[in-house]
Design an enzyme around this catalytic site. Sequence first.
Site, PDB file in Angstrom:
ATOM      1  N   HIS A 197       7.467  -3.136  -8.371  1.00 56.19           N
ATOM      2  CA  HIS A 197       6.757  -1.886  -8.198  1.00 56.19           C
ATOM      3  C   HIS A 197       8.195  -0.717  -8.195  1.00 56.19           C
ATOM      4  O   HIS A 197       9.302  -1.266  -8.390  1.00 56.19           O
ATOM      5  CB  HIS A 197       6.504  -1.691  -6.462  1.00 56.19           C
ATOM      6  CG  HIS A 197       5.111  -2.598  -6.550  1.00 56.19           C
ATOM      7  ND1 HIS A 197       4.690  -3.763  -6.342  1.00 56.19           N
ATOM      8  CD2 HIS A 197       4.084  -1.731  -6.388  1.00 56.19           C
ATOM      9  CE1 HIS A 197       3.629  -3.868  -6.199  1.00 56.19           C
ATOM     10  NE2 HIS A 197       2.929  -2.555  -6.117  1.00 56.19           N
ATOM     11  N   LYS A 235       8.644   2.395  -2.882  1.00 57.25           N
ATOM     12  CA  LYS A 235       7.780   1.682  -1.821  1.00 57.25           C
ATOM     13  C   LYS A 235       8.182   1.201  -0.766  1.00 57.25           C
ATOM     14  O   LYS A 235       9.464   0.644  -0.556  1.00 57.25           O
ATOM     15  CB  LYS A 235       7.301   0.446  -2.749  1.00 57.25           C
ATOM     16  CG  LYS A 235       5.829  -0.416  -1.993  1.00 57.25           C
ATOM     17  CD  LYS A 235       5.420  -1.685  -3.342  1.00 57.25           C
ATOM     18  CE  LYS A 235       4.447  -2.105  -2.406  1.00 57.25           C
ATOM     19  NZ  LYS A 235       3.380  -1.420  -1.649  1.00 57.25           N
TER      20      LYS A 235
HETATM   21  N1  LIG Z   1      -4.618  -0.296  -2.294  1.00 57.38           N
HETATM   22  C1  LIG Z   1      -4.265   0.144  -3.295  1.00 57.38           C
HETATM   23  O1  LIG Z   1      -4.843   0.161  -4.502  1.00 57.38           O
HETATM   24  C2  LIG Z   1      -2.892   1.167  -3.252  1.00 57.38           C
HETATM   25  C3  LIG Z   1      -2.450   1.186  -2.113  1.00 57.38           C
HETATM   26  N2  LIG Z   1      -1.070   1.744  -2.054  1.00 57.38           N
HETATM   27  C4  LIG Z   1      -0.614   2.087  -0.566  1.00 57.38           C
HETATM   28  O2  LIG Z   1      -1.038   3.547  -0.075  1.00 57.38           O
HETATM   29  C5  LIG Z   1      -0.047   3.810   0.804  1.00 57.38           C
HETATM   30  C6  LIG Z   1       0.820   4.960   0.277  1.00 57.38           C
HETATM   31  O3  LIG Z   1       1.298   4.833  -0.994  1.00 57.38           O
HETATM   32  P1  LIG Z   1       2.175   6.122  -1.737  1.00 57.38           P
HETATM   33  O4  LIG Z   1       0.926   7.219  -2.042  1.00 57.38           O
HETATM   34  O5  LIG Z   1       2.696   5.511  -2.776  1.00 57.38           O
HETATM   35  O6  LIG Z   1       3.010   6.604  -0.668  1.00 57.38           O
HETATM   36  P2  LIG Z   1       3.654   8.144  -0.324  1.00 57.38           P
HETATM   37  O7  LIG Z   1       4.800   7.995   0.549  1.00 57.38           O
HETATM   38  O8  LIG Z   1       3.781   8.781  -1.723  1.00 57.38           O
HETATM   39  O9  LIG Z   1       2.522   8.812   0.241  1.00 57.38           O
HETATM   40  C7  LIG Z   1       2.091   8.639   1.430  1.00 57.38           C
HETATM   41  C8  LIG Z   1       1.729   9.936   2.331  1.00 57.38           C
HETATM   42  O10 LIG Z   1       1.200   9.826   3.279  1.00 57.38           O
HETATM   43  C9  LIG Z   1       1.692  10.554   4.235  1.00 57.38           C
HETATM   44  N3  LIG Z   1       1.467  10.322   5.604  1.00 57.38           N
HETATM   45  C10 LIG Z   1       2.237   9.434   6.407  1.00 57.38           C
HETATM   46  N4  LIG Z   1       1.672   9.469   7.746  1.00 57.38           N
HETATM   47  C11 LIG Z   1       0.816  10.069   7.833  1.00 57.38           C
HETATM   48  C12 LIG Z   1      -0.067  10.516   8.617  1.00 57.38           C
HETATM   49  N5  LIG Z   1       0.086   9.957  10.130  1.00 57.38           N
HETATM   50  N6  LIG Z   1      -0.786  11.407   8.628  1.00 57.38           N
HETATM   51  C13 LIG Z   1      -1.139  11.968   7.417  1.00 57.38           C
HETATM   52  N7  LIG Z   1      -0.433  11.490   6.086  1.00 57.38           N
HETATM   53  C14 LIG Z   1       0.618  10.745   6.401  1.00 57.38           C
HETATM   54  C15 LIG Z   1       3.237  10.867   3.903  1.00 57.38           C
HETATM   55  O11 LIG Z   1       3.566  12.305   4.194  1.00 57.38           O
HETATM   56  C16 LIG Z   1       2.990  10.855   2.466  1.00 57.38           C
HETATM   57  O12 LIG Z   1       2.493  12.306   1.784  1.00 57.38           O
HETATM   58  C17 LIG Z   1       1.114   2.601   0.758  1.00 57.38           C
HETATM   59  O13 LIG Z   1       0.750   1.626   1.694  1.00 57.38           O
HETATM   60  C18 LIG Z   1       0.991   2.073  -0.607  1.00 57.38           C
HETATM   61  O14 LIG Z   1       1.468   0.580  -0.627  1.00 57.38           O
HETATM   62  C19 LIG Z   1      -0.795   2.703  -3.068  1.00 57.38           C
HETATM   63  C20 LIG Z   1      -1.345   2.612  -4.222  1.00 57.38           C
HETATM   64  C21 LIG Z   1      -2.484   1.715  -4.451  1.00 57.38           C
HETATM   65  O1  LIG Z   2       2.782   0.969  -3.081  1.00 56.85           O
HETATM   66  C1  LIG Z   2       2.203   1.166  -3.980  1.00 56.85           C
HETATM   67  O2  LIG Z   2       2.622   1.698  -5.009  1.00 56.85           O
HETATM   68  C2  LIG Z   2       0.917   0.007  -4.236  1.00 56.85           C
HETATM   69  N1  LIG Z   2       0.775  -0.650  -3.357  1.00 56.85           N
HETATM   70  C3  LIG Z   2      -0.372  -1.514  -3.080  1.00 56.85           C
HETATM   71  C4  LIG Z   2       0.216  -3.004  -2.997  1.00 56.85           C
HETATM   72  O3  LIG Z   2       1.013  -3.058  -1.880  1.00 56.85           O
HETATM   73  O4  LIG Z   2      -0.394  -3.972  -3.210  1.00 56.85           O
HETATM   74  C5  LIG Z   2      -1.155  -1.595  -4.260  1.00 56.85           C
HETATM   75  C6  LIG Z   2      -0.378  -1.308  -5.565  1.00 56.85           C
HETATM   76  O5  LIG Z   2       0.404  -2.515  -5.972  1.00 56.85           O
HETATM   77  C7  LIG Z   2       0.321   0.014  -5.612  1.00 56.85           C
END
Ligand SMILES: NC(=O)C1=CN([C@@H]2O[C@H](COP(=O)(O)OP(=O)(O)OC[C@H]3O[C@@H](n4cnc5c(N)ncnc54)[C@H](O)[C@@H]3O)[C@@H](O)[C@H]2O)C=CC1
Ligand SMILES: O=C(O)C1=N[C@H](C(=O)O)C[C@H](O)C1
Length: 250
Positions: A135, A139
């Site tokens: 990743h 992350k």
């Molecule tokens: N299930 C999936 O397919 C995917 C899951 N993810 C997960 O999604 C999560 C976010 O990932 P990213 O966007 O890369 O992180 P990021 O750090 O770019 O974005 C997270 C956002 O949430 C905001 N945030 C944090 N606490 C908050 C709250 N209490 N209320 C409102 N906003 C809040 C932060 O300020 C930030 O803007 C991670 O856990 C990641 O692993 C990411 C990509 C795909």
């Molecule tokens: O943090 C990310 O970027 C992602 N988070 C998810 C995970 O922890 O599996 C999904 C994807 O891998 C992207």
Amino acid sequence: MSKLRVAVIGAKGRIGSEAVRAVEAADDMELVAALGRGDDLEAMTAAGAQVAVELTHPDSVMDNLEFCVRNGIHAVVGTTGWTEDRLARLRSWLDASPSTGVLIAPNFSIGAVLTMTFARQAARFFESVEVVELHHPNKADAPSGTATRTAQLIAAARREAGCPPQPDATTTALDGARGADVDGVPVHSVRLRGLLAHQEVLLGDTGETLTIRHDSLHHSCFMPGILLGARRVPQTPGLTFGLEHFLDLG
Ligand SMILES: NC(=O)C1=CN([C@@H]2O[C@H](COP(=O)(O)OP(=O)(O)OC[C@H]3O[C@@H](n4cnc5c(N)ncnc54)[C@H](O)[C@@H]3O)[C@@H](O)[C@H]2O)C=CC1
Ligand SMILES: O=C(O)C1=N[C@H](C(=O)O)C[C@H](O)C1
């Protein structure tokens, strides 16, 4: 037909900002709230949100979900960091709000869901199996939610098939050299500038190996899964873990 009223929590993040654009572009949805850190969750109830898409941080997700479930707002959750204890707390909130649905998807991309499915199918046929996830370095969690789920599915399939523990003669190792142990499956985490989200499942037996690899190259790959989840979760009360439950995988 009236449009589905959707809120995005974590709207300024890497995946959240993409989700905002995807909801805005969907003909059958209306983006009624886009919340960032520090914003008042009441904005969702005030706007009449029916579904919240939760894409924040493992430290934030529980409070956000407690609010959603208590207010009967269905949730589609991509945020990682799920443990048995967290799932039990979420289930107890859902028990008190039985018509509310929550989908937790360790990964919204179809390729990643298929990787998990194929890995589970293959797991019992090979003596050895290890997971490598790679990743971007921003992350927060390791191993990734996807890799953890993949390893759990592999371990369950091997248990059901009566597979013995994997061969491993290591007696001397630097801390971490053999990865994290997830239910007996080694999981290795790489963090590298330039990457987004990638995973390899390596399976091996005498004279052959099988590698299942998936690459997410852009956050757009998660959007069809998020939109599908938002459409389906209002008709699916309780907790659904994994997007595969909303896909006809045969
Ligand atoms: N299930 C999936 O397919 C995917 C899951 N993810 C997960 O999604 C999560 C976010 O990932 P990213 O966007 O890369 O992180 P990021 O750090 O770019 O974005 C997270 C956002 O949430 C905001 N945030 C944090 N606490 C908050 C709250 N209490 N209320 C409102 N906003 C809040 C932060 O300020 C930030 O803007 C991670 O856990 C990641 O692993 C990411 C990509 C795909
Ligand atoms: O943090 C990310 O970027 C992602 N988070 C998810 C995970 O922890 O599996 C999904 C994807 O891998 C992207």
